[in-house]
Every structure is written in C-alpha cells, then in structure tokens.
Write an enzyme that holds these catalytic residues in place. Structure first.
Site, mmCIF file in Angstrom:
data_model
loop_
_atom_site.group_PDB
_atom_site.id
_atom_site.type_symbol
_atom_site.label_atom_id
_atom_site.label_comp_id
_atom_site.label_asym_id
_atom_site.label_seq_id
_atom_site.Cartn_x
_atom_site.Cartn_y
_atom_site.Cartn_z
ATOM 1 N N LYS A 1 -2.336 -0.271 -4.101
ATOM 2 C CA LYS A 1 -2.015 -0.774 -2.762
ATOM 3 C C LYS A 1 -0.548 -0.452 -2.486
ATOM 4 O O LYS A 1 0.355 -0.996 -3.133
ATOM 5 C CB LYS A 1 -2.249 -2.281 -2.705
ATOM 6 C CG LYS A 1 -1.978 -2.876 -1.324
ATOM 7 C CD LYS A 1 -2.232 -4.382 -1.334
ATOM 8 C CE LYS A 1 -1.986 -4.996 0.037
ATOM 9 N NZ LYS A 1 -2.129 -6.471 -0.002
ATOM 10 N N LYS B 1 -5.464 1.869 -1.148
ATOM 11 C CA LYS B 1 -5.154 1.366 0.191
ATOM 12 C C LYS B 1 -3.714 1.714 0.536
ATOM 13 O O LYS B 1 -2.841 1.451 -0.300
ATOM 14 C CB LYS B 1 -5.356 -0.151 0.181
ATOM 15 C CG LYS B 1 -5.057 -0.848 1.489
ATOM 16 C CD LYS B 1 -5.205 -2.360 1.331
ATOM 17 C CE LYS B 1 -4.883 -3.022 2.678
ATOM 18 N NZ LYS B 1 -4.913 -4.471 2.628
#
Ligand SMILES: [Zn+2]
Length: 322
Positions: free
Chosen positions: A192, A245
């Site tokens: 992330k 992500k």
C-alpha cells in the site's frame, strides 16, 4: 520466413479464440462505505455514482451485487463516535459489525470482506495510536486484532488489515486463531503506497489525518524492492491474499507480487483512478466502458486474480452482457 502475427488477429472470432486474459464479474470486489446514524444514501461528490449507505439499505444493495455475480464486497465504516483510542472500532454493535450482519442475513453466500484500520475511528485520523506525533506500531496491533475479531464474530469471511503497521497480519492471525476463528481469511494490504490517488477516498471515508500524512507507515511510491520485502513478510505472517494499492500506476508491483508468491493477488483500483475516468467520461473525452474493461483486463494481465473497483457494478453488467 518472417512470421505473420496479423494472421491470428484477423477476425473477432480468431481473436476470441487466442485471447490470453479474461475478466469475469466474479473477479471483482465492490467497496461499500457504511455510515452510522444515517437513513438516506449520501452521494460522494468527488466520486460520481458512489454514495455512503446506511445499514438499512445494505440488504437490498447486497442482493443487487450478488445478482450481478460480483465476487465480494469490501466494507468501510464511518462511525459516529471517534476518540483517540478508536474505541468504537471493535464494538460488537459498531457500524461495520452491524453491516456484516445485515448483508449476511440477506445474502449468506456473498463473500464479505472488511477493512481493518482505525483511522476513521480516531479523532486525529491516523492509522494507529499516537505517541506524541508518532504512530506507535506495537500499541496499535491489539486494536487491529480486536477489530478483526469483532468482524469475524459478526460473520466476515475475510478481514483486510490496511493500517500498514509491522506484524499486523501475524498479530491478527494469532488473535483470530485464539478465538477459534481459524476459517476467517486475511487479505493483506501488503503493498500500500503513500499516494495522491487516495484523495477522493479521504472525503468518502471522512478519514483525512488532522496533521501530517501517512508517509511514515505507507510505502514510498518510488520503492519497488521495499514493497517486495513487505509482500514476503505478509506471506510469512500468514496472509491468504496479497493486495497492491493503488492499481493502475503500480502494475509493475502487481507483476512482482505475482512472481514472488502463489497466493491470490488483488489490485485495488482506488478512488482517484475511478474519479479520473468518471471526470473524463462526463466530458466526453473517454469512452467509460471501454476504458474500464481495458484497465480491468490490464490488472488481470499483470497477474491480479482479483480487482477491487468502484466500477464493479457497472463493469459486471457490461461483462455479463458481452
Ligand atoms: Zn487507516
């Protein structure tokens, strides 16, 4: 003799015959924002077509999603009560816990995933307990574990820790097992990145930090090898699914994740990606359907098994009618 590669691209049916990558509705995961103390859907201005929903509307929404053949939903909660210890995050009667029960009552077979992070439950909006202006990694782990247990008890199939605290996957796995939730899976937000693509989400989830940013715990977007180390660590700690992500600017990371692990890989097409496509489509600058199907295919081609996308409902309808 030089090969004629055009031979196999000549007609629709030849192209379909040799197509390498396919996207189905069951590969898609739809994120839902659930707000406590709300009775009507509340449109999110920066994400046209998306709304924060009250718990009372989830049964109907879940039936629609299941009817479209979408693989899973991923729940984000917007609680009424915030404090500096995220106390409402593990409340058995909290907003996400109620949402899980409502969805499971209406659609027992729809896979329910939940975001596990405390930023929306904190007055300061950071993803962990503060010690001065620093986020305290180890003091945050029990909060995340407690939140995950409460989601599992409410019926979540998969919990998805997104706080980017070290050892969060291991801490949650151990805590779930101790409470007998051996079958609750973990989707780890392993790669992330600290990203400007999250801009519209912060409005949607009401979770912007009140000071500073999340650069001290999320990945530097310049670093691929560092993300690889985190992916490997989450595999060791017991993750069942690995996530990358944001999505579209990070396909190289999706490919690396695919190459380093046989676990299912999920890519998250985040709010900024959705909003960019919507804004351009509204102006008639892009064909929304074609862009969405092309980007979903690109995620799958890069190695993602699953794509988390705000376009899931529209995309599923397009794919089902193809
Ligand atoms: Zn967070």
């Amino acid at each position: 003799m030089p090969n004629r590669l055009r031979r196999m691209r000549r007609t629709d049916s030849l192209r379909a015959l040799v197509r390498e990558t396919h996207v189905q509705a069951s590969d898609l995961i739809y994120p839902i924002f659930v707000r406590e103390a709300q009775t009507e859907p509340e449109p999110i201005a920066s994400m046209p077509g998306q709304s924060r929903l009250p718990v009372s509307m989830l049964a109907e929404e879940a039936k629609k999603i299941q009817g479209l053949g979408i693989g899973a939903v991923l729940l984000f909660g917007l609680p009424t009560h915030k404090d500096d210890r995220a106390r409402s995050s593990g409340d058995p009667r909290g907003v996400v816990q109620k949402a899980i029960r409502a969805i499971k009552a209406a659609t027992p077979n729809l896979v329910v995933m939940t975001d596990v992070c405390v930023c929306a439950y904190m007055t300061h909006g950071h993803c962990g307990v503060l010690n001065g202006h620093e986020v305290d990694n180890d003091a945050t782990l029990p909060l995340l574990a407690n939140m995950a247990i409460s989601h599992a008890e409410a019926g979540a199939d998969v919990v998805a820790p997104s706080a980017m605290m070290d050892q969060q996957v291991g801490a949650i796995r151990t805590a779930l097992n101790q409470k007998g939730h051996h079958d609750t899976a973990i989707m780890a937000y392993s790669a992330k990145f600290s990203s400007a693509f999250y801009g519209p989400f912060r409005e949607a989830a009401d979770s912007a930090p009140s000071f500073g940013d999340r650069a001290s715990y999320q990945h530097d977007y310049a670093n691929a090898r560092h993300a690889r180390r985190e992916l490997l660590q989450d595999v060791e700690e017991g993750a069942d699914i690995l996530m990358v992500k944001p999505g579209i600017a990070y396909l190289d990371i999706v490919l690396r994740a695919r190459e380093l692990s046989d676990l299912p890989i999920a890519a998250y097409a985040v709010s900024g990606e959705y909003s960019m496509i919507k804004a351009a489509a509204e102006r008639g600058w892009l064909d929304e359907k074609k862009i969405v199907l092309e980007t979903l295919t690109a995620f799958r081609r890069a190695g993602a098994d699953l794509v988390i996308t705000y376009h899931a409902k529209e995309a599923a309808a397009w794919l089902n009618n193809n």
